[in-house]
Design a protein around this motif. Structure first.
Motif, mmCIF file in Angstrom:
data_model
loop_
_atom_site.group_PDB
_atom_site.id
_atom_site.type_symbol
_atom_site.label_atom_id
_atom_site.label_comp_id
_atom_site.label_asym_id
_atom_site.label_seq_id
_atom_site.Cartn_x
_atom_site.Cartn_y
_atom_site.Cartn_z
ATOM 1 N N LEU A 23 2.107 -6.688 -4.880
ATOM 2 C CA LEU A 23 1.069 -5.653 -4.840
ATOM 3 C C LEU A 23 1.487 -4.423 -5.633
ATOM 4 O O LEU A 23 0.651 -3.665 -6.116
ATOM 5 N N ASN A 24 2.790 -4.209 -5.712
ATOM 6 C CA ASN A 24 3.323 -3.065 -6.459
ATOM 7 C C ASN A 24 4.351 -3.554 -7.462
ATOM 8 O O ASN A 24 4.944 -4.624 -7.306
ATOM 9 N N ARG A 25 4.602 -2.729 -8.454
ATOM 10 C CA ARG A 25 5.490 -3.149 -9.544
ATOM 11 C C ARG A 25 6.960 -3.271 -9.111
ATOM 12 O O ARG A 25 7.755 -3.910 -9.761
ATOM 13 N N GLN A 26 7.305 -2.619 -7.989
ATOM 14 C CA GLN A 26 8.690 -2.685 -7.509
ATOM 15 C C GLN A 26 8.862 -3.716 -6.389
ATOM 16 O O GLN A 26 9.885 -3.754 -5.718
ATOM 17 N N ASP A 27 7.839 -4.558 -6.180
ATOM 18 C CA ASP A 27 7.887 -5.581 -5.130
ATOM 19 C C ASP A 27 8.675 -6.804 -5.572
ATOM 20 O O ASP A 27 8.755 -7.114 -6.771
ATOM 21 N N ARG A 144 6.532 -10.435 1.316
ATOM 22 C CA ARG A 144 6.566 -9.458 0.221
ATOM 23 C C ARG A 144 7.494 -8.319 0.618
ATOM 24 O O ARG A 144 7.394 -7.780 1.725
ATOM 25 N N PRO A 146 8.620 -4.598 -0.470
ATOM 26 C CA PRO A 146 8.410 -3.431 -1.337
ATOM 27 C C PRO A 146 9.752 -2.809 -1.757
ATOM 28 O O PRO A 146 10.768 -3.004 -1.074
ATOM 29 N N GLU B 95 5.161 5.003 -7.927
ATOM 30 C CA GLU B 95 3.984 4.194 -7.624
ATOM 31 C C GLU B 95 3.424 4.578 -6.258
ATOM 32 O O GLU B 95 4.116 5.166 -5.432
ATOM 33 N N VAL B 96 2.169 4.238 -6.066
ATOM 34 C CA VAL B 96 1.531 4.440 -4.758
ATOM 35 C C VAL B 96 1.611 3.111 -4.020
ATOM 36 O O VAL B 96 1.131 2.086 -4.503
ATOM 37 N N LEU B 97 2.242 3.138 -2.862
ATOM 38 C CA LEU B 97 2.511 1.895 -2.128
ATOM 39 C C LEU B 97 1.223 1.319 -1.543
ATOM 40 O O LEU B 97 0.474 2.016 -0.860
ATOM 41 N N LEU B 98 0.995 0.034 -1.811
ATOM 42 C CA LEU B 98 -0.211 -0.641 -1.323
ATOM 43 C C LEU B 98 0.139 -1.555 -0.154
ATOM 44 O O LEU B 98 1.205 -2.177 -0.149
ATOM 45 N N GLN B 102 -2.332 -7.762 2.828
ATOM 46 C CA GLN B 102 -1.196 -8.451 3.429
ATOM 47 C C GLN B 102 -1.634 -9.808 3.960
ATOM 48 O O GLN B 102 -2.780 -9.967 4.377
ATOM 49 N N PRO B 103 -0.701 -10.780 3.994
ATOM 50 C CA PRO B 103 -1.019 -12.016 4.708
ATOM 51 C C PRO B 103 -1.344 -11.687 6.160
ATOM 52 O O PRO B 103 -0.682 -10.850 6.769
#
Lengths: 388, 127
Positions: A23-27, A144, A146, B95-98, B102-103
């Protein structure tokens, strides 16, 4: 994928759920190879932690293999075996930089509940209610992660999953308990609760040079495990803990009291009955029996280190003892990132072996049964660990 | 449980409201950000901060003890507070955490409504 979901108070089911993505680029996405039950899950399971919702995936203590990384992940690589800290830190806010990872400013996107109840919100935790971020948990085939570079730690090849899984939470939490107490040579440490965290707090205190560790519980197999590590043990069903601790410490009381029980503390006598009734009627959010006992037992000028999870308010909190005995009261969700590299290194060198905690390896499909064994402490269960 | 949680938040908010003076409508919402004040002022300041400044009075000052900068926004409603928090995330982490995809297992009808409602409530506030 398959995942173990909370479906209601004391109800779990294994369901088909969507696979997690980046979902994020650092995930990163991690394929879970072992995911442990934890005592703090029981507060969720029992319905004491609000903001759980049927369908939420449980689990926060896990090890696995990186299978996908976002474009801004620099350190972790696909194929790497990693322990992931149960606490999610961003690594860049003031608190993370100070090593206070469980106070991270940025990892909980749902801060309002805790800001209202506690004044400020701390870090998110995997699989630990919507108030703690709403992140899906690790009792699943994939999870996932983060800010993967700071939350996932490479596991040395010679450390088996059975030990590495506990480097995610139980070992660093226990280690932090002793660290917050500044345990050192000559100290007498008392540890309330001989679950996974209490066992690891005992181990850490001994490694830090404590003269003596006294472990307190009621289950013989758990007391035996602590005794095996070198602790003296007290069965609170058999002895008056406060009297016994005075006797064992020449009347002083323990220098450091580590409370590894939390909001669903058990005990004996009228105080326990009082707590149970108030808790059942939701007139208090937390049962503080072991915390009160730790405060009463602690020597003058000593440290009470709180690892057990508390949610809100504790009734009959002995503030007079804290003030008049000059106690230092410390506590936190674990600042795991501070300790995990050291712990994995010590595991690799054979100085820490957490695998005895894993009494019940199980399939994810048996998750509901695993939690029942764990919750009821049946069949000598210290930790049930699922292998998805 | 989510409903119970929301009720608990509302309950605590009510107690807070009863105990203290009502929130000042001209009050400030403030966050501390790990960045130098010079990065937040002048023509190169972040676009989002510039947009916030168009509709709100914004105050930037150094935080004591080398803790970066304090960003305070006046008359911040829930939406604005959420934007300020996201700005802090962006400045600190890039970044803005999303978390919204989610599963999840089977949601009850209550859950399908409750989860988004809870997220809204805990991001944009109860005040």
């Amino acid at each position: 994928m398959r995942a173990l979901c909370w479906t209601g108070v004391n109800e779990l089911s294994v369901e088909n759920v969507p696979d997690p993505g980046l979902l994020n680029r650092q995930d990163a996405v991690v394929k879970v190879t072992a995911s442990s039950t934890c005592g703090s899950d029981l507060h969720l399971l029992d319905g004491y932690v609000p903001t759980m919702m049927a369908g939420d995936v449980l689990g926060h203590e896990f090890v696995g293999e990186v299978v996908e990384t976002g474009p801004d992940v620099r350190e972790r690589r696909v194929g790497e075996r990693v322990t992931v800290c149960s606490i999610i830190g961003c690594g860049r806010c003031h608190y993370c930089k100070e090593g206070l990872w469980s106070l991270c400013d940025n990892s909980n996107p749902n801060p309002g509940f805790l800001e209202t109840s506690n004044g400020h919100a701390g870090a998110a935790i995997f699989g630990y209610s919507h108030a703690l971020g709403g992140f899906a948990g690790s009792h699943a085939e994939y999870v996932r992660v983060p800010y993967a570079d700071v939350n996932a730690f490479p596991v040395p090849e010679n450390v088996p999953d059975a030990s590495a899984v506990f480097a995610s939470d139980a070992v660093p939490t226990g280690w932090m308990g002793a660290d917050l107490g500044e345990v050192g040579p000559g100290d007498v440490v008392a540890v309330w609760g001989c679950g996974g965290v209490g066992q690891m707090a005992t181990l850490a205190s001994l490694r830090m040079g404590a003269d003596r560790v006294i472990a307190i519980d009621r289950f013989p197999e758990r007391l035996a495990m602590a005794a095996e590590m070198g602790a003296d043990v007290l069965d609170y069903g058999d002895v008056d803990v406060l009297e016994a601790l005075k006797e064992l410490t020449g009347g002083r009381g323990p220098d450091v009291c580590i409370e590894a029980v939390g909001m669903e503390s058990h005990g004996t006598g009228a105080q326990y009955a009082y707590d149970r009734v108030k808790h059942a009627l939701r007139l208090q959010t937390d049962r503080g029996l072991s915390l009160r006992q730790a405060i009463h037992a602690c020597r003058k000028g000593g440290v009470v280190s709180v690892l057990g999870v508390y949610l809100g308010v504790v009734d009959k909190f002995p503030m007079g003892a804290v003030m008049n005995k000059g106690l230092t009261l410390r506590g936190a969700q674990q600042h795991g990132h501070r300790y995990i590299p050291m712990i994995l290194d010590r595991m690799s060198k054979g100085e820490i072996d957490a695998s005895p905690l894993l009494t019940h390896p199980m399939r994810l499909e048996d998750g509901s049964r695993g939690y029942e064994l764990f919750k009821k402490k049946q069949d000598g269960c210290v930790r049930a660990v699922f292998r998805p | 449980m989510l409903v119970a949680g929301a009720a608990a938040v509302a309950g605590i908010a009510l107690v807070r409201a009863a105990r203290s003076a009502p929130p000042n409508p001209d009050g400030w919402f403030a966050v501390t950000v790990e960045t130098e004040p010079s990065r937040l002022t002048g023509p190169d300041r972040p676009d989002e901060l510039a947009r916030l400044s168009e509709r709100h009075e914004v105050r930037i000052k150094p935080a004591p003890g080398g803790r970066g900068s304090e960003i305070a926004v006046r008359e911040a409603d829930g939406e604005t507070r959420d934007r300020v928090r996201k700005l802090k995330q962006l400045l600190e982490t890039g970044e803005v955490l999303l978390v919204d995809q989610q599963p999840e297992g089977h949601r009850t009808p209550l859950g399908r409504v409750g989860v988004p409602a809870f997220r809204h409530l805990t991001r944009k506030g109860v005040r």
